[in-house]
Enzyme design. Structure first.
Site, PDB file in Angstrom:
ATOM      1  CG  HIS A  86     -10.947  -7.724   1.237  1.00  0.00           C
ATOM      2  ND1 HIS A  86     -11.719  -6.604   1.512  1.00  0.00           N
ATOM      3  CD2 HIS A  86      -9.706  -7.467   1.733  1.00  0.00           C
ATOM      4  CE1 HIS A  86     -10.980  -5.718   2.177  1.00  0.00           C
ATOM      5  NE2 HIS A  86      -9.762  -6.219   2.317  1.00  0.00           N
ATOM      6  CG  HIS A  90      -6.216  -8.017  -1.487  1.00  0.00           C
ATOM      7  ND1 HIS A  90      -5.511  -6.828  -1.411  1.00  0.00           N
ATOM      8  CD2 HIS A  90      -6.325  -8.472  -0.198  1.00  0.00           C
ATOM      9  CE1 HIS A  90      -5.208  -6.571  -0.145  1.00  0.00           C
ATOM     10  NE2 HIS A  90      -5.694  -7.554   0.612  1.00  0.00           N
ATOM     11  CG  ASP A 127      -7.541 -10.040   3.421  1.00  0.00           C
ATOM     12  OD1 ASP A 127      -7.103  -9.119   2.705  1.00  0.00           O
ATOM     13  OD2 ASP A 127      -7.807  -9.884   4.639  1.00  0.00           O
ATOM     14  CG  ASP A 246      -3.703  -5.717   3.778  1.00  0.00           C
ATOM     15  OD1 ASP A 246      -4.336  -5.759   4.845  1.00  0.00           O
ATOM     16  OD2 ASP A 246      -4.172  -6.125   2.697  1.00  0.00           O
ATOM     17  CG  ASN A 249      -4.526  -1.376  -3.237  1.00  0.00           C
ATOM     18  OD1 ASN A 249      -5.595  -1.516  -2.685  1.00  0.00           O
ATOM     19  ND2 ASN A 249      -3.798  -2.417  -3.623  1.00  0.00           N
ATOM     20  CD  GLN A 297      -8.532   5.691  -2.767  1.00  0.00           C
ATOM     21  OE1 GLN A 297      -7.342   5.476  -2.509  1.00  0.00           O
ATOM     22  NE2 GLN A 297      -9.491   4.881  -2.344  1.00  0.00           N
ATOM     23  CG  PHE A 300      -6.822   5.027   1.994  1.00  0.00           C
ATOM     24  CD1 PHE A 300      -6.275   4.382   0.899  1.00  0.00           C
ATOM     25  CD2 PHE A 300      -6.875   4.339   3.206  1.00  0.00           C
ATOM     26  CE1 PHE A 300      -5.799   3.081   0.990  1.00  0.00           C
ATOM     27  CE2 PHE A 300      -6.416   3.037   3.310  1.00  0.00           C
ATOM     28  CZ  PHE A 300      -5.876   2.409   2.202  1.00  0.00           C
TER      29      PHE A 300
HETATM   30  C1  LIG Z   1      -7.490   1.447  -2.783  1.00  0.00           C
HETATM   31  O1  LIG Z   1      -8.198   2.057  -1.734  1.00  0.00           O
HETATM   32  C2  LIG Z   1      -8.342   1.377  -0.546  1.00  0.00           C
HETATM   33  C3  LIG Z   1      -7.824   0.104  -0.280  1.00  0.00           C
HETATM   34  C4  LIG Z   1      -8.029  -0.480   0.984  1.00  0.00           C
HETATM   35  C5  LIG Z   1      -8.740   0.195   1.955  1.00  0.00           C
HETATM   36  C6  LIG Z   1      -8.947  -0.361   3.303  1.00  0.00           C
HETATM   37  N1  LIG Z   1      -9.543   0.399   4.191  1.00  0.00           N
HETATM   38  N2  LIG Z   1      -9.731  -0.049   5.458  1.00  0.00           N
HETATM   39  C7  LIG Z   1     -10.075   0.987   6.462  1.00  0.00           C
HETATM   40  C8  LIG Z   1     -11.504   1.447   6.229  1.00  0.00           C
HETATM   41  C9  LIG Z   1     -11.870   2.492   7.282  1.00  0.00           C
HETATM   42  N3  LIG Z   1     -10.923   3.619   7.217  1.00  0.00           N
HETATM   43  C10 LIG Z   1     -11.420   4.919   7.277  1.00  0.00           C
HETATM   44  N4  LIG Z   1     -12.721   5.033   7.693  1.00  0.00           N
HETATM   45  C11 LIG Z   1     -13.240   6.266   7.785  1.00  0.00           C
HETATM   46  N5  LIG Z   1     -12.599   7.415   7.478  1.00  0.00           N
HETATM   47  C12 LIG Z   1     -11.329   7.314   7.009  1.00  0.00           C
HETATM   48  C13 LIG Z   1     -10.490   8.397   6.590  1.00  0.00           C
HETATM   49  C14 LIG Z   1      -9.269   7.979   6.144  1.00  0.00           C
HETATM   50  S1  LIG Z   1      -9.130   6.261   6.248  1.00  0.00           S
HETATM   51  C15 LIG Z   1     -10.709   6.078   6.893  1.00  0.00           C
HETATM   52  C16 LIG Z   1      -9.517   3.268   7.385  1.00  0.00           C
HETATM   53  C17 LIG Z   1      -9.107   2.173   6.386  1.00  0.00           C
HETATM   54  C18 LIG Z   1      -9.610  -1.370   5.821  1.00  0.00           C
HETATM   55  O2  LIG Z   1      -9.729  -1.756   6.984  1.00  0.00           O
HETATM   56  C19 LIG Z   1      -9.389  -2.357   4.705  1.00  0.00           C
HETATM   57  C20 LIG Z   1      -8.855  -3.708   5.214  1.00  0.00           C
HETATM   58  C21 LIG Z   1      -7.401  -3.719   5.489  1.00  0.00           C
HETATM   59  C22 LIG Z   1      -6.569  -2.814   4.941  1.00  0.00           C
HETATM   60  C23 LIG Z   1      -7.025  -1.620   4.198  1.00  0.00           C
HETATM   61  C24 LIG Z   1      -8.443  -1.735   3.675  1.00  0.00           C
HETATM   62  C25 LIG Z   1      -9.250   1.493   1.697  1.00  0.00           C
HETATM   63  C26 LIG Z   1      -9.049   2.072   0.449  1.00  0.00           C
HETATM   64  O3  LIG Z   1      -9.533   3.327   0.079  1.00  0.00           O
HETATM   65  C27 LIG Z   1     -10.012   4.221   1.075  1.00  0.00           C
HETATM   66  C28 LIG Z   1     -11.487   4.026   1.249  1.00  0.00           C
HETATM   67  C29 LIG Z   1     -12.204   3.343   0.271  1.00  0.00           C
HETATM   68  C30 LIG Z   1     -13.593   3.165   0.429  1.00  0.00           C
HETATM   69  C31 LIG Z   1     -14.232   3.642   1.550  1.00  0.00           C
HETATM   70  C32 LIG Z   1     -13.519   4.298   2.554  1.00  0.00           C
HETATM   71  C33 LIG Z   1     -12.137   4.487   2.394  1.00  0.00           C
HETATM   72  C34 LIG Z   1     -11.377   5.190   3.477  1.00  0.00           C
HETATM   73  F1  LIG Z   1     -10.785   6.285   3.003  1.00  0.00           F
HETATM   74  F2  LIG Z   1     -12.211   5.549   4.427  1.00  0.00           F
HETATM   75  F3  LIG Z   1     -10.472   4.369   3.972  1.00  0.00           F
HETATM   76 MG   LIG Z   2      -7.638  -8.251   5.929  1.00  0.00          MG
HETATM   77 ZN   LIG Z   3      -5.759  -7.588   2.732  1.00  0.00          ZN
END
Ligand SMILES: COc1ccc(C2=NN(C3CCN(c4ncnc5ccsc45)CC3)C(=O)[C@@H]3CC=CC[C@H]23)cc1OCc1ccccc1C(F)(F)F
Ligand SMILES: [Mg+2]
Ligand SMILES: [Zn+2]
Length: 366
Positions: A86, A90, A127, A246, A249, A297, A300
């Protein structure tokens, strides 16, 4: 002398290459902004924002002095922290992706100049001063920000407030030429677009987009899929446009996507380290010791990114297809890595009966 001439020639070539990269932000998806960061003395946001706002003629339309805009966007860029993810690169990424999608044919003659200005402004500041930890962490640690914003979209409220406070810095008021009505509408739009980047609003975005696509499909009479008279619909589309940017990626060329993945993992791991040191339970997927990058990923993409972009691409067809194709190919590559990653771990376990069942299916994924 020769050394001096060589140095100047190299400097000149770098500036020419930088100018070409910045020019390509006009109409290219997946510009290497890490390269722009390296060549611009770590000021990608100022360079790209100035270029795109001028290219869209926003400064002229609202009689904004270039120096004022330069001072404002430089002040904003300086307030982005050097987090792994962040950070100002970004912000530039989300700004450039938003700019690109505003050019989709389905949005032709839909948005006013003020709406475009507000959406790109929101993307650039969305951000600012991000501390590199999640809302949940700020809430769990009773941080000043969580207290200030009552645990509600804590980060996103902070980003917007700081952006508007920056306008009152000497020589930075890019809104001084807007009349009262314009200023009021601009502020309403920026607040709602930045607050909409809170992942807790993600499901609502999908719902609104589904409704919009459904209504458009039923009333097939409406030639242009979006009604330029419907301010509410347009604001929801701008919110989704920046939210999709946002979460863009995994829809970028693989070499860029993988750099963003490394960065977000490092940022979440550092939060995990903080939680460990504070004896807080470590958030899921933030644990350096046992996390599977590719599995995160996959989750995600499958549970967050694809569901949003699938409905977004239906609304914005056909311009979104090339971008959706990148998501598909990146997902196949990630899936193939998950298998390899499993094989690696399988090597560690003993007596794990599936390591020698080479039924050849793996090749299909590859
Ligand atoms: C390029 O890669 C990513 C870019 C941005 C994000 C972002 N993530 N998030 C949230 C984090 C919590 N989330 C979840 N928590 C638990 N279980 C699950 C199962 C599937 S999502 C999810 C939902 C997405 C944000 O709020 C960030 C701020 C705003 C926009 C997007 C950003 C996530 C990336 O990679 C994935 C990831 C990476 C590292 C750790 C966890 C994760 C994970 F897979 F978990 F997301
Ligand atoms: Mg944000
Ligand atoms: Zn952002």
């Amino acid at each position: 002398n020769d050394v001096e001439r060589l140095r100047l020639t190299r400097k000149l070539n770098m500036n020419i290459f930088l100018a070409q990269l910045i020019e390509s932000t006009n109409d290219t998806w997946g510009v290497d902004l890490f390269e722009v960061d390296a060549l611009s003395n770590h000021r990608p946001l100022t360079h790209v924002a100035l270029h795109l706002f001028k290219q869209r003629n926003i400064l002229k339309q609202f009689q904004i002095r270039e120096l004022t805009f330069f001072k404002f966007i430089s002040a904003i860029e300086a307030k982005y922290r050097n987090n792994p993810y962040h950070n100002n690169i970004h912000a530039t990424d989300v700004l450039q992706a938003s700019h690109h999608m505003l050019n989709f044919s389905v949005f032709k003659n839909v948005f006013t100049e003020l709406e475009v200005f507000a959406a790109l402004f929101a993307a650039a500041v969305h951000d600012v001063d991000h501390p590199g930890v999640t809302n949940q962490y700020l809430i769990n640690t009773n941080s000043d920000l969580a207290i200030l914003y009552n645990d509600e979209s804590v980060l996103e409220n902070h980003h917007v407030t700081l952006a508007f406070q920056t306008l009152s810095t000497e020589g930075c008021d890019v809104l001084s030429t807007l009349n009262r009505k314009q200023h009021q509408m601009f502020r309403k739009m920026v607040i709602s677009v930045v607050l909409a980047t809170d992942m807790s609003k993600h499901i609502q975005h999908i719902g609104h987009l589904k409704t919009m696509v459904e209504i458009r499909r039923l009333s097939s009479s409406a030639s242009s899929i979006i009604d330029p008279e419907n301010a509410e619909d347009k604001l929801q589309i701008l919110q989704s446009l920046v939210h999709c940017s946002d979460l863009s990626n995994p829809l970028k060329p693989l070499n860029l996507y993988l750099q963003w993945t490394d960065r977000i993992m490092e940022e979440f791991f550092r939060q995990g380290d903080l939680e460990k040191s504070l004896n807080l339970e470590v958030s899921p997927l933030c644990d350096r010791e046992n996390s599977n990058i590719c599995k995160s990923q996959m989750g995600f993409i499958d549970y967050v990114v694809h569901p949003l972009w699938e409905i977004w691409s239906r609304l914005t067809q056909p311009d979104c297809q090339p971008i959706m194709d990148i998501l598909e190919s990146n997902r196949v590559w990630i899936a193939s890595q998950v298998l390899t990653e499993d094989d690696k771990h399988d090597g560690d376990d003993d007596g794990d009966d599936d390591k020698d069942d080479d039924d050849g299916d793996d090749d299909v994924i590859r």
